[in-house]
Scaffold this motif. Sequence first.
Motif, mmCIF file in Angstrom:
data_model
loop_
_atom_site.group_PDB
_atom_site.id
_atom_site.type_symbol
_atom_site.label_atom_id
_atom_site.label_comp_id
_atom_site.label_asym_id
_atom_site.label_seq_id
_atom_site.Cartn_x
_atom_site.Cartn_y
_atom_site.Cartn_z
ATOM 1 N N ASP A 22 26.496 41.484 -21.736
ATOM 2 C CA ASP A 22 25.269 42.265 -21.862
ATOM 3 C C ASP A 22 24.095 41.313 -21.619
ATOM 4 N N TYR A 23 23.843 41.053 -20.355
ATOM 5 C CA TYR A 23 22.837 40.056 -19.968
ATOM 6 C C TYR A 23 21.447 40.460 -20.452
ATOM 7 N N ALA A 24 21.124 41.724 -20.301
ATOM 8 C CA ALA A 24 19.807 42.189 -20.736
ATOM 9 C C ALA A 24 19.650 42.053 -22.247
ATOM 10 N N LYS A 72 29.743 36.948 -29.628
ATOM 11 C CA LYS A 72 30.353 38.258 -29.369
ATOM 12 C C LYS A 72 30.574 38.484 -27.876
ATOM 13 N N GLU A 73 29.585 38.103 -27.070
ATOM 14 C CA GLU A 73 29.652 38.385 -25.639
ATOM 15 C C GLU A 73 30.691 37.535 -24.934
ATOM 16 N N LEU A 131 30.779 35.646 -12.403
ATOM 17 C CA LEU A 131 29.531 36.324 -12.734
ATOM 18 C C LEU A 131 29.190 36.167 -14.212
ATOM 19 N N ASN A 132 30.165 36.334 -15.069
ATOM 20 C CA ASN A 132 29.914 36.226 -16.502
ATOM 21 C C ASN A 132 29.629 34.787 -16.912
ATOM 22 N N TYR A 133 30.318 33.832 -16.291
ATOM 23 C CA TYR A 133 30.031 32.421 -16.582
ATOM 24 C C TYR A 133 28.601 32.078 -16.175
ATOM 25 N N THR A 134 28.195 32.540 -15.016
ATOM 26 C CA THR A 134 26.833 32.291 -14.559
ATOM 27 C C THR A 134 25.815 32.954 -15.472
ATOM 28 N N ALA A 135 26.111 34.179 -15.905
ATOM 29 C CA ALA A 135 25.190 34.893 -16.789
ATOM 30 C C ALA A 135 25.000 34.149 -18.105
ATOM 31 N N LEU A 136 26.089 33.645 -18.689
ATOM 32 C CA LEU A 136 25.987 32.945 -19.967
ATOM 33 C C LEU A 136 25.237 31.628 -19.821
ATOM 34 N N THR A 137 25.485 30.883 -18.752
ATOM 35 C CA THR A 137 24.760 29.624 -18.562
ATOM 36 C C THR A 137 23.267 29.864 -18.334
ATOM 37 N N LYS A 138 22.933 30.917 -17.624
ATOM 38 C CA LYS A 138 21.525 31.243 -17.416
ATOM 39 C C LYS A 138 20.852 31.624 -18.729
ATOM 40 N N VAL A 139 21.569 32.321 -19.594
ATOM 41 C CA VAL A 139 21.004 32.667 -20.902
ATOM 42 C C VAL A 139 20.743 31.407 -21.714
ATOM 43 N N LEU A 140 21.664 30.448 -21.645
ATOM 44 C CA LEU A 140 21.453 29.189 -22.370
ATOM 45 C C LEU A 140 20.248 28.428 -21.825
ATOM 46 N N LYS A 141 20.041 28.470 -20.521
ATOM 47 C CA LYS A 141 18.861 27.821 -19.960
ATOM 48 C C LYS A 141 17.580 28.487 -20.437
#
Length: 689
Positions: A22-24, A72-73, A131-141
């Motif tokens: 849930d990127y958003a 959770k994600e 896609l999910n790995y990229t999404a999580l790393t972007k959230v951490l950034k």
Amino acid sequence: MSRFRDKLEANTFREWQEYYVDYAGLKLAVNAMREDATGFDLEQQLDKVVELQFLVGASQGTVQSFEKLFIKEYDKVEKFYVASIKEFKSQLDVTIKQHHGNMTEAARQAMISACMELYRLLNMLVNFAMLNYTALTKVLKTHEKKVKSQESIRYVFAEKIETCAFAQAIEARAEVARLEDWFARTFYAGNRPVAIAELMSRRVEIVDWPQAYIGFKFGCLFMLGLWVMWDAGIIPSISASDNHLRLLLTKGFPLFRGMGCVILFNWLMGVSLYVWRSARINYKYIMDLDPHKTKDYDQVFHDAAHISLVYLVCMLVYYKVCNDEFPEAKVGHRGYVLLALFLYMIYFYLFREFKLKIGLIRVVGRIMCAPWYPVTFLHTFIGNYMLSMQRMNQDIAWSVCFFVTGEFLETDDLQMLHPTGVDMKGYLHNHTMQGIVPSKCYKNFYYGKVAVPLLCALPLWFRFLQSLRRIYDMKAWWPGVGNVIKFGLAQIVVLFGLFHPFHNPVRPIESISPLQQVWIACFIMASFLLWFWDVTMDWGLFRPQFKFLAERHMYPRRTVYYLAMIADFFLCYAWVLTLIPPSAEQALNHSFFVYIHPFSMVLEPVRRTIWSFFTVENEHLRNTMGFRKEQFVPLYFERGVGAPPAEDTSEAAKRLRKRTMLLISVVIASVIFLSVGAMTVIEEQSISG
């Protein structure tokens, strides 16, 4: 430059949508944090990650803890990836094991297709992981830019993500390579580039003959339909002369009307199968259908197109003969065209592919023998469809009388249809189709007073008894008692309307008796109850906490649910048109039945089809009627699942069954008494008056 959120949405595999990050929601949680926010005991939370059950995302006024939501994600993604790679690996093992050198060409092509599908899913899984790995790393950034004081937490999260299986998707890539190697060695003599190109391509034959054939059928059907519409509908309406006889005014039109309704049900059933399959609703499992003997939607459309062509050809020939545009000597007699159509449709729907229809015959037999047999979802589903076939069955019964009495050999009196010196438009306005060319069958006692009431009342009676049987089997009054009230009341309304219509030549419509006023009230109440039960019980909708829908859906657009509820409300009241008996149609001197009545017959099949879309979806998601106890509906058949529990033989259970049977007997006797009263009370008053 496009945002990552848009890229993620564009590349999401819709069938796995609920397992993506849930990127958003994560971004919203990060933006809601304060710069001086403190964390929590991360190691303790990581140990209890399986026990965490939090809402995904954030709503107005409520922001979930970012750390908990992040755990959770990525845990959701990891679990789905591990489960999927395990399943795909086992599928590949089975495929490799099943291959042997003596396979037939059909089995070989089926295995190639299976490899192509598995290859597609494996690549989709790799894409899912990346896609999910990229999404999580972007959230951490983003978290690093927003809250600089929590570097240790970000470090632990980043390290934890790197240890997840989906971070590099090593196993998925390995399975892709293993499939490519085996496929190349097995089918392409080790030519790996050609094998990979074959796996990545969609196997489409140069000429798809089945699709070409059905396209040819549809083209012929379209042109023939326009021809019939032009000759039998448009030309008689716009022609200034009276030389063109309207098809609605011929003796054979009720047969075309009834047979057309049968074909319409065929088309609509194909539409239902297509809608269920598109929404991934496992109707075969829900209805306990044999997948080897159940036709798919394209096969149903093939059959419907075939019989529609025969139907339109017979209609066109009959119309041409009646207008002296085709020599009657070529067909022997115009009535033989009707007889040929009737017999062919009996063969097509009853005797053709008879082995495939044995199961349906057994189901109908058990429905008619209610309440002596247990009731499944398929029994109730077909029983409800029988309720929508009342008017169609009346026309079929009329057709049997039409041929048995030999009336089909009588010729339409064209002089009566085109009287000299009479304004034809005014004449048609004041006469019905059967008032001009009267049918003996409409005056036949066995048809009007026996066949029609039975055809209208028996389907309701069968569903009434099925509901009582459900009460006995479930050992619970609800929802069976609701169905009992609904079908019992509807049966009384139907019988009263059939035997005591307002449009009576002896009694004018203005003299409505008090009992007829009660009938109007009962009809309004029964129709509203029918609609309310459809929406709330059969469809599982109208839940205020979910915006008057349900908590889960299979169809992508929510507007279709609102539109269906509105349409069903009006269509539920249109069923009163099925209560007008043939005797009343004979007495009515109005053009309504000439032009409007054939179209009104379409309303109930359409309503029943809309009903089927959401009823099967509701049973797939919620098992609301108690036919199955499990919440998960498998993709393929698993026999034995959902078997009924062993019967309780205790003394308390025996006493409960006795009391239930006594109450059921009282209900049955009450409905029979009221039904007989609805048929007789006003009749006696009209005779004495």
